[in-house]
Enzyme design. Structure first.
Site, PDB file in Angstrom:
ATOM      1  N   HIS A  62      -6.945  11.336   4.765  1.00  0.00           N
ATOM      2  CA  HIS A  62      -7.836  10.852   5.020  1.00  0.00           C
ATOM      3  C   HIS A  62      -8.205  12.773   5.480  1.00  0.00           C
ATOM      4  CE1 HIS A  62      -6.314   7.296   7.441  1.00  0.00           C
ATOM      5  NE2 HIS A  62      -6.545   6.705   6.192  1.00  0.00           N
ATOM      6  N   HIS A 116     -11.946   6.496   2.173  1.00  0.00           N
ATOM      7  CA  HIS A 116     -11.382   7.488   2.734  1.00  0.00           C
ATOM      8  C   HIS A 116     -11.737   8.699   1.700  1.00  0.00           C
ATOM      9  CE1 HIS A 116      -7.337   7.870   1.747  1.00  0.00           C
ATOM     10  NE2 HIS A 116      -7.358   6.337   2.223  1.00  0.00           N
ATOM     11  N   GLU A 132      -7.157  -1.918  -2.956  1.00  0.00           N
ATOM     12  CA  GLU A 132      -7.378  -0.087  -3.369  1.00  0.00           C
ATOM     13  C   GLU A 132      -7.101   0.769  -4.495  1.00  0.00           C
ATOM     14  OE1 GLU A 132      -6.757   3.340  -0.466  1.00  0.00           O
ATOM     15  OE2 GLU A 132      -5.288   2.287  -0.896  1.00  0.00           O
ATOM     16  N   ASP A 175       0.761  -1.262   0.356  1.00  0.00           N
ATOM     17  CA  ASP A 175       0.239  -0.291  -0.630  1.00  0.00           C
ATOM     18  C   ASP A 175       1.062   1.150  -0.010  1.00  0.00           C
ATOM     19  OD1 ASP A 175      -1.867   1.779   0.186  1.00  0.00           O
ATOM     20  OD2 ASP A 175      -2.669   0.971   1.880  1.00  0.00           O
ATOM     21  N   GLU A 226     -11.343   1.022  -1.026  1.00  0.00           N
ATOM     22  CA  GLU A 226     -10.317   0.151  -0.441  1.00  0.00           C
ATOM     23  C   GLU A 226     -11.098  -0.886   0.224  1.00  0.00           C
ATOM     24  OE1 GLU A 226      -7.180   1.130   2.236  1.00  0.00           O
ATOM     25  OE2 GLU A 226      -8.808   2.967   3.164  1.00  0.00           O
ATOM     26  N   ASP A 281      -3.462   7.137  -3.839  1.00  0.00           N
ATOM     27  CA  ASP A 281      -3.891   6.151  -2.969  1.00  0.00           C
ATOM     28  C   ASP A 281      -4.369   4.772  -3.829  1.00  0.00           C
ATOM     29  OD1 ASP A 281      -4.003   4.888  -0.777  1.00  0.00           O
ATOM     30  OD2 ASP A 281      -5.313   5.959   1.029  1.00  0.00           O
TER      31      ASP A 281
END
Length: 445
Positions: A306, A298, A426, A218, A331, A229
């Site tokens: 976040h 998120h 994700e 990740d 994710e 992300d």
């Protein structure tokens, strides 16, 4: 950093700027990937004694530096390992689109609406920054997938990925403020087996990847704070394939259901239905694949990973809606254990709280470290290895003081029960006014 627990949501608010199928590359051409070849012009060839070949005239020419291989038409392609900045591969600054998905149902009108298309064109710079970061992510992760093998240390793997991201973004992060302009969006997480998220090796870590491990990779790349992300899971034993398929398909379900005015709880219900339709057999025992219910997707704001909204992966709860222009990390996490994670092991991930309180700091080490964090990371996540890389030492007391004061948030590793296996996939999506773009989608997942 991918995972966000429900407890972490209480510490966040909505401040900050609001901003995967094969990538749609019809307009921009294919991703510029490939390996460099060590080629010199014929006129520069030398014999085995170092002299120019017959036919060369005048003084011996200096041998040219080896350059990355070029495509037809003179355009560069990526080296191996990746070191050519993406901006050199796309000199017109037009980067490949992600997967383009038209809105459906009540939002179907957006695809052809002139007003929405106009609003979308006004966001071109914003999108190009995201697409550049996404192309960095694709090229680095595809190299990693081919080259990561059991027997490598986690430090070797993490630093290999991070060095490639820095090179491809053109930001090495060793000059003041360079990390804030581009580079790593957050530290490379390498969470093994029952550990689901937020694990990266600290200095001195000797952990070695094993043949039977399930490793979540990740990492984030960013250009000007536009964080991409995206995460995937690697295994070396096909026995885990059903676990990975469950999580990959659950993530794709979440991406499909996401959209403007869609309620978070409805996305979570669809994800859970997909995920929990799978099971996996390990050593003669069949395990249902469970959603890790206290981990969420998120939204992402500029320079803030976040953003304050969460995307659950189980049914019930949040009635909040997604909105036009927002960016989300979709994710999902699946587990053969309890489907619930807790803090465990040594912390490595940290980030300055974007709404940090203005409190007096008595420790000079904390004051000095906060100055380093502000200048080098801002509100972007960092890890201890990044402080080591900047030449910081004996900083743990000051770092813990910043955490205690609420100025810096710590993100300990998140683990299910020992003996269980967890997986993660994700993608980052952008809710454009007229279409949904899965910005990080690639040929791999």
């Amino acid at each position: 950093m991918a995972a966000q627990t429900s407890e972490e949501l209480k510490k966040l608010n909505l401040n900050g700027e609001n901003g995967s199928a094969k990538a749609n590359q019809a307009a921009n051409g294919p991703s510029a990937t490939g390996e460099a070849e060590n080629e010199d012009d014929d006129s520069d060839k030398e014999d085995e004694n170092g002299a120019p070949e017959a036919g060369a005239t005048g003084a011996a020419k200096k041998k040219k530096k080896r350059k990355p291989k070029k495509k037809k038409g003179g355009a560069k392609v990526q080296s191996s390992p990746p070191r050519v900045p993406i901006s050199q591969l796309f000199p017109n600054n037009q980067y490949p689109e992600g997967e383009i998905v038209e809105y459906k149902d009540d939002n179907a009108y957006r695809t052809t609406s002139e007003e929405k298309r106009y609003l979308d064109r006004m966001n071109n710079d914003f999108l190009q920054e995201y697409r550049q970061g996404a192309e960095v992510h694709r090229q680095v992760r595809q190299y990693a997938q081919k080259n990561i093998k059991p027997g490598q240390t986690l430090t070797e793997i993490a630093e290999g990925i991070e060095d490639a991201v820095r090179a491809l973004t053109g930001h090495q992060g060793l000059e003041e403020g360079d990390n804030i302009k581009g580079g790593m969006g957050f530290p490379c997480g390498l969470s093994i087996n029952h550990c689901a998220a937020h694990y990266t090796p600290n200095a001195g870590n000797k952990m070695v990847l094993q043949q039977g491990d399930v490793m979540k990779i990740d990492f984030g790349s960013h250009i000007n704070g536009r964080i991409v992300d995206s995460a995937f899971t690697m295994t070396f034993d096909p026995v885990y394939d059903p676990l990975l398929e469950a999580v990959r398909e659950a993530t794709n379900t979440g991406i499909r259901e996401a959209g403007i005015d869609v309620r978070m709880c409805d996305i979570g219900a669809a994800i859970q239905e997909t995920m929990e339709s799978y099971e996996v057999e390990l050593n003669g025992t069949t395990y249902p694949v469970k959603c890790i219910r206290n981990l969420n997707g998120h939204n992402i704001n500029q320079h803030v990973i976040h953003g304050g909204k969460s995307v659950p992966i189980v049914k019930g709860g949040d009635q909040t809606k997604m909105e036009e222009g927002e960016v989300f990390a979709i994710e999902t996490f699946g587990s053969t254990g309890k489907g619930y994670v807790h803090d465990d092991m040594e912390t490595s991930h940290y980030a300055k709280n974007p709404n940090a309180p203005n409190v007096p700091l008595r420790l000079s080490s904390a004051k000095n470290l906060l100055n380093v964090i502000n200048k080098n990371f801002g509100t972007l996540p960092f890890c201890r290895r990044y402080l080591d890389r900047l030449g910081q030492d004996k900083y743990l007391l000051g770092l813990n003081n910043l955490v205690s004061a609420g100025i810096v948030e710590d993100y300990p590793p998140l683990c299910d029960i020992k003996g269980s296996y967890t997986a993660q996939f994700e993608h980052t999506i952008v809710l454009r006014p007229n279409v949904k773009e899965v910005i990080s989608r690639g040929d791999d997942y």
